[in-house]
Motif scaffolding. Structure first.
Motif, mmCIF file in Angstrom:
data_model
loop_
_atom_site.group_PDB
_atom_site.id
_atom_site.type_symbol
_atom_site.label_atom_id
_atom_site.label_comp_id
_atom_site.label_asym_id
_atom_site.label_seq_id
_atom_site.Cartn_x
_atom_site.Cartn_y
_atom_site.Cartn_z
ATOM 1 N N ALA A 85 -4.242 10.029 -18.519
ATOM 2 C CA ALA A 85 -3.023 9.273 -18.815
ATOM 3 C C ALA A 85 -2.326 8.844 -17.530
ATOM 4 C CB ALA A 85 -2.083 10.106 -19.675
ATOM 5 N N ALA A 86 -2.333 9.713 -16.524
ATOM 6 C CA ALA A 86 -1.705 9.379 -15.241
ATOM 7 C C ALA A 86 -2.458 8.262 -14.533
ATOM 8 C CB ALA A 86 -1.640 10.620 -14.355
ATOM 9 N N VAL A 87 -3.779 8.341 -14.552
ATOM 10 C CA VAL A 87 -4.600 7.292 -13.935
ATOM 11 C C VAL A 87 -4.350 5.952 -14.621
ATOM 12 C CG1 VAL A 87 -6.965 6.485 -13.575
ATOM 13 C CG2 VAL A 87 -6.381 8.874 -13.131
ATOM 14 N N ARG A 88 -4.332 5.989 -15.956
ATOM 15 C CA ARG A 88 -4.109 4.758 -16.719
ATOM 16 C C ARG A 88 -2.743 4.147 -16.388
ATOM 17 N NH1 ARG A 88 -4.702 6.758 -21.244
ATOM 18 N NH2 ARG A 88 -6.851 6.098 -21.674
ATOM 19 N N MET A 89 -1.721 4.971 -16.358
ATOM 20 C CA MET A 89 -0.389 4.442 -16.112
ATOM 21 C C MET A 89 -0.233 3.935 -14.684
ATOM 22 S SD MET A 89 3.358 5.956 -17.071
ATOM 23 C CE MET A 89 3.128 5.455 -18.785
ATOM 24 N N ALA A 90 -0.845 4.596 -13.722
ATOM 25 C CA ALA A 90 -0.771 4.122 -12.342
ATOM 26 C C ALA A 90 -1.388 2.735 -12.231
ATOM 27 C CB ALA A 90 -1.470 5.103 -11.406
ATOM 28 N N GLY A 91 -2.567 2.568 -12.822
ATOM 29 C CA GLY A 91 -3.203 1.252 -12.796
ATOM 30 C C GLY A 91 -2.383 0.204 -13.512
ATOM 31 N N LEU A 134 0.821 -1.202 0.000
ATOM 32 C CA LEU A 134 0.000 0.000 0.000
ATOM 33 C C LEU A 134 0.862 1.262 0.000
ATOM 34 C CD1 LEU A 134 -2.743 -1.130 2.523
ATOM 35 C CD2 LEU A 134 -3.003 -0.830 0.056
ATOM 36 N N ARG A 135 1.890 1.281 0.838
ATOM 37 C CA ARG A 135 2.750 2.460 0.916
ATOM 38 C C ARG A 135 3.454 2.709 -0.413
ATOM 39 N NH1 ARG A 135 7.993 3.534 1.625
ATOM 40 N NH2 ARG A 135 8.546 1.338 1.925
ATOM 41 N N LEU A 136 4.024 1.651 -0.988
ATOM 42 C CA LEU A 136 4.752 1.802 -2.242
ATOM 43 C C LEU A 136 3.821 2.103 -3.408
ATOM 44 C CD1 LEU A 136 7.318 -1.111 -1.768
ATOM 45 C CD2 LEU A 136 7.796 1.350 -1.665
ATOM 46 N N SER A 137 2.607 1.579 -3.374
ATOM 47 C CA SER A 137 1.627 1.874 -4.424
ATOM 48 C C SER A 137 1.259 3.345 -4.407
ATOM 49 C CB SER A 137 0.369 1.021 -4.244
ATOM 50 O OG SER A 137 0.641 -0.352 -4.438
ATOM 51 N N ALA A 138 1.043 3.889 -3.218
ATOM 52 C CA ALA A 138 0.704 5.311 -3.102
ATOM 53 C C ALA A 138 1.857 6.177 -3.585
ATOM 54 C CB ALA A 138 0.339 5.647 -1.656
ATOM 55 N N ASP A 139 3.073 5.829 -3.177
ATOM 56 C CA ASP A 139 4.243 6.596 -3.625
ATOM 57 C C ASP A 139 4.388 6.537 -5.142
ATOM 58 O OD1 ASP A 139 4.834 7.257 -1.027
ATOM 59 O OD2 ASP A 139 6.711 6.128 -0.921
ATOM 60 N N LEU A 140 4.269 5.332 -5.683
ATOM 61 C CA LEU A 140 4.432 5.158 -7.129
ATOM 62 C C LEU A 140 3.386 5.970 -7.882
ATOM 63 C CD1 LEU A 140 5.730 3.783 -9.567
ATOM 64 C CD2 LEU A 140 4.276 1.790 -9.139
ATOM 65 N N GLY A 141 2.149 5.952 -7.408
ATOM 66 C CA GLY A 141 1.108 6.732 -8.048
ATOM 67 C C GLY A 141 1.443 8.211 -8.078
ATOM 68 N N HIS A 142 2.050 8.699 -6.999
ATOM 69 C CA HIS A 142 2.427 10.114 -6.938
ATOM 70 C C HIS A 142 3.491 10.452 -7.991
ATOM 71 C CE1 HIS A 142 3.064 13.962 -4.663
ATOM 72 N NE2 HIS A 142 4.171 13.916 -5.390
ATOM 73 N N TYR A 143 4.535 9.636 -8.051
ATOM 74 C CA TYR A 143 5.605 9.918 -9.010
ATOM 75 C C TYR A 143 5.103 9.824 -10.449
ATOM 76 C CZ TYR A 143 8.543 9.197 -4.884
ATOM 77 O OH TYR A 143 9.099 9.275 -3.639
ATOM 78 N N LEU A 144 4.214 8.875 -10.710
ATOM 79 C CA LEU A 144 3.658 8.741 -12.052
ATOM 80 C C LEU A 144 2.799 9.949 -12.407
ATOM 81 C CD1 LEU A 144 2.732 4.962 -11.904
ATOM 82 C CD2 LEU A 144 4.409 5.998 -13.443
ATOM 83 N N ASP A 152 3.236 12.934 -11.274
ATOM 84 C CA ASP A 152 4.151 14.057 -11.472
ATOM 85 C C ASP A 152 4.713 14.105 -12.890
ATOM 86 O OD1 ASP A 152 3.897 15.289 -9.045
ATOM 87 O OD2 ASP A 152 5.735 14.467 -8.176
ATOM 88 N N ILE A 153 5.077 12.968 -13.449
ATOM 89 C CA ILE A 153 5.689 12.996 -14.777
ATOM 90 C C ILE A 153 4.673 13.302 -15.873
ATOM 91 C CG2 ILE A 153 7.555 11.425 -14.131
ATOM 92 C CD1 ILE A 153 6.105 9.263 -15.805
ATOM 93 N N HIS A 154 3.391 13.331 -15.522
ATOM 94 C CA HIS A 154 2.367 13.711 -16.491
ATOM 95 C C HIS A 154 2.052 15.207 -16.428
ATOM 96 C CE1 HIS A 154 1.784 9.361 -16.697
ATOM 97 N NE2 HIS A 154 1.177 9.581 -17.858
ATOM 98 N N VAL A 155 2.664 15.911 -15.486
ATOM 99 C CA VAL A 155 2.485 17.362 -15.386
ATOM 100 C C VAL A 155 3.553 18.030 -16.243
ATOM 101 C CG1 VAL A 155 2.524 19.362 -13.843
ATOM 102 C CG2 VAL A 155 1.529 17.196 -13.062
ATOM 103 N N PRO A 156 3.178 18.767 -17.269
ATOM 104 C CA PRO A 156 4.183 19.362 -18.159
ATOM 105 C C PRO A 156 5.267 20.136 -17.423
ATOM 106 C CG PRO A 156 2.006 19.598 -19.120
ATOM 107 C CD PRO A 156 1.796 19.024 -17.751
#
Length: 274
Positions: A224-230, A92-102, A104-108
């Motif tokens: 795109a961020a939601v898709r990549m996180a999943g 859970l902790r790593l999933s939340a972190d990973l979602g955040h970083y993903l 971020d990279i979708h923000v121009p």
């Protein structure tokens, strides 16, 4: 999906933890961005492997200009190991972190050294695009993505997401600049109550005009961020051997479907690259 939905509240709250660590933990800030424009025309040819990038540019230089697309595959490997070993809290902790970083990279503006418009006299545009627009308009966004898909080569897709976001930097900045040239500050900004205090923010009419100029850009990037996180979460789970997620309070969290003969679902034969 059942496992993640059961812990939706935790994931939503923990997703901001990387930002909380950003100025308190050494080495955290550089995981959130990459200044692609520092590399000029060579950006497209940046080494995809961290070791090769270090050899070519030096670790200090890389970290100074952001390491997000190199760090995310490492975060995925850590999540895969947490799935494999059945550590619920780590998953859970790593999933939340990973979602955040993903996200971020979708923000121009996470892909440029002009990250807050400070080089072009547009200070504040980062929070405008990243926070104010979704705050006002996300209720109308269609964020239903559908089923997650396995990513055979996640590094390639991560880098492509970064390049796609960077391609939008020009419109993010130029549209705001053009609009600001036609609107006086008295109409561009407004004061709203936040936490018991009045704060200056971009006005709703100005934000709406900018949002229309972008023609759905913020929504596309969020989707795109939601898709990549999943996709990344799912890929980590598959690479871990598709352990069954058992949300049983006080009992075992995972049962490996590779060895549990009582389960009818059989894992597909997919292996991680490394």
């Amino acid at each position: 999906i059942g496992f993640y939905k059961q812990h939706l509240t935790y994931l939503s709250e923990a997703a901001v933890n990387p930002d909380k660590r950003r100025y308190a933990v050494h080495g955290e800030a550089e995981k959130h961005f990459i200044d692609l424009d520092v590399y000029g025309d060579s950006a497209r040819f940046l080494p995809r492997r961290w070791e090769a990038a270090v050899e070519k540019y030096g670790e200090d230089s890389l970290r100074r200009h952001g390491i997000a697309p190199w760090y995310i595959p490492l975060a995925m490997r850590r999540l895969t190991e947490a799935f494999r070993t059945g550590k619920k809290e780590e998953v859970l902790r790593l999933s939340a972190d990973l979602g955040h970083y993903l996200a971020d990279i979708h923000v121009p503006l996470h892909t440029t050294r002009n990250y807050n418009g400070q080089l072009t006299g547009q200070e504040g545009i980062h929070a405008f695009w990243e926070s104010r627009l979704p705050e006002l308009f996300a209720e109308d966004y269609d964020l239903w993505i559908g089923q997650a898909e396995y990513m055979p080569h996640p590094e390639n897709e991560i880098w492509q997401a970064v390049f796609n976001a960077h391609a939008a930097v020009d419109s993010v900045l130029s549209f705001e600049r053009a609009l600001s040239a036609t609107v006086p500050d008295a109409e561009k900004y407004a004061y709203e109550e936040r936490g018991g205090a009045l704060v200056r923010t971009y006005s709703r009419p100005f934000s709406a005009r900018y949002h229309r100029m972008l023609r759905g850009q913020a929504e596309r990037q969020m989707r795109a961020a939601v898709r990549m996180a999943g996709n990344c979460w799912y890929t980590c789970w598959v690479n871990a051997g598709q352990p069954e997620l058992l949300p049983v309070s006080g009992g075992p969290v995972f049962t490996d479907t590779l060895t549990a003969g009582s389960h009818s679902k059989r894992p597909v034969d997919i292996r991680p690259e490394d």
